[in-house]
Scaffold this motif. Structure first.
Motif, mmCIF file in Angstrom:
data_model
loop_
_atom_site.group_PDB
_atom_site.id
_atom_site.type_symbol
_atom_site.label_atom_id
_atom_site.label_comp_id
_atom_site.label_asym_id
_atom_site.label_seq_id
_atom_site.Cartn_x
_atom_site.Cartn_y
_atom_site.Cartn_z
ATOM 1 N N PRO A 268 -107.857 -23.584 -54.246
ATOM 2 C CA PRO A 268 -107.824 -22.432 -53.333
ATOM 3 C C PRO A 268 -109.206 -21.886 -52.987
ATOM 4 O O PRO A 268 -109.384 -21.268 -51.951
ATOM 5 C CB PRO A 268 -106.991 -21.397 -54.079
ATOM 6 C CG PRO A 268 -106.796 -21.903 -55.453
ATOM 7 C CD PRO A 268 -107.052 -23.366 -55.458
ATOM 8 N N ARG A 269 -110.197 -22.183 -53.826
ATOM 9 C CA ARG A 269 -111.532 -21.680 -53.465
ATOM 10 C C ARG A 269 -112.081 -22.428 -52.245
ATOM 11 O O ARG A 269 -113.050 -21.988 -51.635
ATOM 12 C CB ARG A 269 -112.486 -21.751 -54.653
ATOM 13 C CG ARG A 269 -112.899 -23.161 -55.047
ATOM 14 C CD ARG A 269 -113.948 -23.135 -56.141
ATOM 15 N NE ARG A 269 -113.341 -22.895 -57.445
ATOM 16 C CZ ARG A 269 -113.725 -23.509 -58.566
ATOM 17 N NH1 ARG A 269 -114.726 -24.357 -58.549
ATOM 18 N NH2 ARG A 269 -113.120 -23.269 -59.702
ATOM 19 N N ASP A 270 -111.450 -23.585 -51.911
ATOM 20 C CA ASP A 270 -111.885 -24.325 -50.724
ATOM 21 C C ASP A 270 -110.918 -24.187 -49.548
ATOM 22 O O ASP A 270 -111.102 -24.825 -48.519
ATOM 23 C CB ASP A 270 -112.031 -25.824 -51.054
ATOM 24 C CG ASP A 270 -113.103 -26.066 -52.110
ATOM 25 O OD1 ASP A 270 -114.109 -25.331 -52.081
ATOM 26 O OD2 ASP A 270 -112.925 -26.957 -52.950
ATOM 27 N N TRP A 271 -109.884 -23.392 -49.717
ATOM 28 C CA TRP A 271 -108.905 -23.244 -48.635
ATOM 29 C C TRP A 271 -109.573 -22.708 -47.376
ATOM 30 O O TRP A 271 -110.484 -21.886 -47.441
ATOM 31 C CB TRP A 271 -107.816 -22.255 -49.036
ATOM 32 C CG TRP A 271 -106.780 -22.834 -49.947
ATOM 33 C CD1 TRP A 271 -106.779 -24.090 -50.498
ATOM 34 C CD2 TRP A 271 -105.613 -22.175 -50.442
ATOM 35 N NE1 TRP A 271 -105.683 -24.236 -51.299
ATOM 36 C CE2 TRP A 271 -104.943 -23.087 -51.283
ATOM 37 C CE3 TRP A 271 -105.061 -20.912 -50.251
ATOM 38 C CZ2 TRP A 271 -103.755 -22.768 -51.936
ATOM 39 C CZ3 TRP A 271 -103.893 -20.582 -50.894
ATOM 40 C CH2 TRP A 271 -103.250 -21.508 -51.727
ATOM 41 N N SER A 272 -109.098 -23.191 -46.217
ATOM 42 C CA SER A 272 -109.564 -22.541 -44.996
ATOM 43 C C SER A 272 -108.372 -22.076 -44.174
ATOM 44 O O SER A 272 -107.263 -22.601 -44.286
ATOM 45 C CB SER A 272 -110.485 -23.452 -44.197
ATOM 46 O OG SER A 272 -109.861 -24.686 -44.013
ATOM 47 N N ILE A 273 -108.648 -21.073 -43.372
ATOM 48 C CA ILE A 273 -107.586 -20.405 -42.622
ATOM 49 C C ILE A 273 -107.409 -21.109 -41.282
ATOM 50 O O ILE A 273 -108.376 -21.315 -40.553
ATOM 51 C CB ILE A 273 -107.964 -18.933 -42.382
ATOM 52 C CG1 ILE A 273 -108.377 -18.240 -43.684
ATOM 53 C CG2 ILE A 273 -106.841 -18.172 -41.694
ATOM 54 C CD1 ILE A 273 -107.303 -17.974 -44.670
ATOM 55 N N ALA A 274 -106.169 -21.464 -40.978
ATOM 56 C CA ALA A 274 -105.889 -22.180 -39.730
ATOM 57 C C ALA A 274 -105.625 -21.201 -38.594
ATOM 58 O O ALA A 274 -105.349 -20.032 -38.829
ATOM 59 C CB ALA A 274 -104.665 -23.059 -39.924
ATOM 60 N N LYS A 275 -105.714 -21.705 -37.379
ATOM 61 C CA LYS A 275 -105.416 -20.848 -36.222
ATOM 62 C C LYS A 275 -103.919 -20.770 -35.983
ATOM 63 O O LYS A 275 -103.379 -19.734 -35.657
ATOM 64 C CB LYS A 275 -106.099 -21.404 -34.973
ATOM 65 C CG LYS A 275 -107.542 -20.964 -34.864
ATOM 66 C CD LYS A 275 -108.079 -21.222 -33.496
ATOM 67 C CE LYS A 275 -108.575 -19.923 -32.905
ATOM 68 N NZ LYS A 275 -109.271 -20.073 -31.660
ATOM 69 N N GLU A 276 -103.256 -21.910 -36.114
ATOM 70 C CA GLU A 276 -101.811 -21.950 -35.897
ATOM 71 C C GLU A 276 -101.154 -22.658 -37.084
ATOM 72 O O GLU A 276 -101.735 -23.556 -37.672
ATOM 73 C CB GLU A 276 -101.489 -22.736 -34.612
ATOM 74 C CG GLU A 276 -101.970 -22.087 -33.331
ATOM 75 C CD GLU A 276 -101.322 -20.732 -33.061
ATOM 76 O OE1 GLU A 276 -100.254 -20.431 -33.635
ATOM 77 O OE2 GLU A 276 -101.899 -19.964 -32.279
#
Ligand SMILES: [Zn+2]
Length: 297
Positions: A268-276
């Motif tokens: 989770p420290r590498d998670w990125s937030i998606a647009k959709e």
């Protein structure tokens, strides 16, 4: 008696809900009231007096409404959000939305709470610009480092300085300490538990909270954790696997359930937030069901 209390409460809540809805409708009319100087034509000293007398709106509420509505005046989708959820719902995006992006932001503002939306906006921004400071070393190429101040007892400070040594560097020492912590946690990790019960076994819960140190595990978030989240979704695979249970703060848990994490199976420290959201992911269907049964936080 109990029924009487319930009835009173029910009515108060319903009237309150309606009152807010009508205040929102009033707020939406304000820009035009100002433009047409309706308040003056109807004999009021100012638009503030007009709004106070006729709608019970205070000066701050009027200013706030005019400011926000001015910034979204050519954005009908965001105006619809204001009508449905109030000015607060669009506040986090007024500075960044444009006519081209307002549909996207209106969609997000409808499904997220103000709090979650604020964090989402911030993270979209950070992922574009990066937040680390870049320090230039004359003889080397640019190295990205971040400087933090430590608020520690004098004894801890001198012990750390001693461990670092005169020629050592903080980065190596801190990395070593972090690696030791990770090894220790790996040794303590409880077994995965396959079960029909949603209840997370106490030992696994303790382990996850300790690994997270009670903090949300997503990227650089430092908020207190609120929820232990199964990344595989318990409904899809009935197991409590300590490696696949993540401590999350409320807004980040909401984003996960809105399908806005690119790849949940990495750390989770590498998670990125998606647009959709990825609507083909079977988790998406489960998450949609979860949404139906809960209110926005
Ligand atoms: Zn968080």
């Amino acid at each position: 008696m109990e029924k009487h209390i319930q009835d009173l409460h029910f009515r108060f809540r319903m009237y309150g809900k309606n009152a807010r809805e009508w205040t929102r409708k009033c707020a939406l009319l304000l820009p035009e009231i100002v433009r047409e100087r309706v308040w003056e034509k109807k004999g009021f000293d100012s638009v503030y007096m007009y709004a106070r007398v006729l709608a019970g709106m205070g000066n701050n509420a009027v200013n706030d409404a005019l400011r926000i509505l001015h910034s979204i005046e050519n954005m009908p989708a965001l105006q619809k959000v204001v009508e449905a959820k109030g000015l607060n719902a669009v506040r986090p995006v007024v500075a960044i939305a444009t006519s081209e992006t307002e549909l996207f932001w209106a969609g997000k503002a409808m499904e997220m709470s103000k709090h979650t939306l604020e964090l989402y906006v911030k993270e979209q921004h950070d992922s574009r610009t990066g937040t680390e400071n870049t320090i230039e070393f004359p003889e080397q190429k640019a190295i990205t480092k971040k400087i933090i101040a430590l608020d520690v007892d004098p004894e801890v400070a001198s012990e750390l300085e001693k461990l670092k040594g005169k020629d050592g560097d903080w980065n190596t020492l801190m990395k070593e300490l972090l690696e030791m912590r990770e090894k220790m946690l790996a040794q303590e990790k409880p077994e995965e538990k396959v079960t029909e019960s949603r209840h997370i076994p106490a030992a696994i819960e303790r382990y996850v909270i300790e690994r997270a140190r009670g903090t949300c595990e997503l990227r650089t978030c430092t908020k207190k954790y609120a929820i232990l989240h199964h990344i595989q979704r318990f409904a899809l695979e009935k197991t409590h696997d300590p490696s696949r249970i993540i401590a999350l703060c409320k807004p980040h848990e909401r984003m996960v359930h809105l399908g806005l994490i690119e790849d949940e199976h990495i750390q989770p420290r590498d998670w990125s937030i998606a647009k959709e959201p990825n609507k083909n992911d079977p988790k998406y269907a489960i998450d949609q069901m979860v949404q139906k049964y809960r209110k926005p936080i």
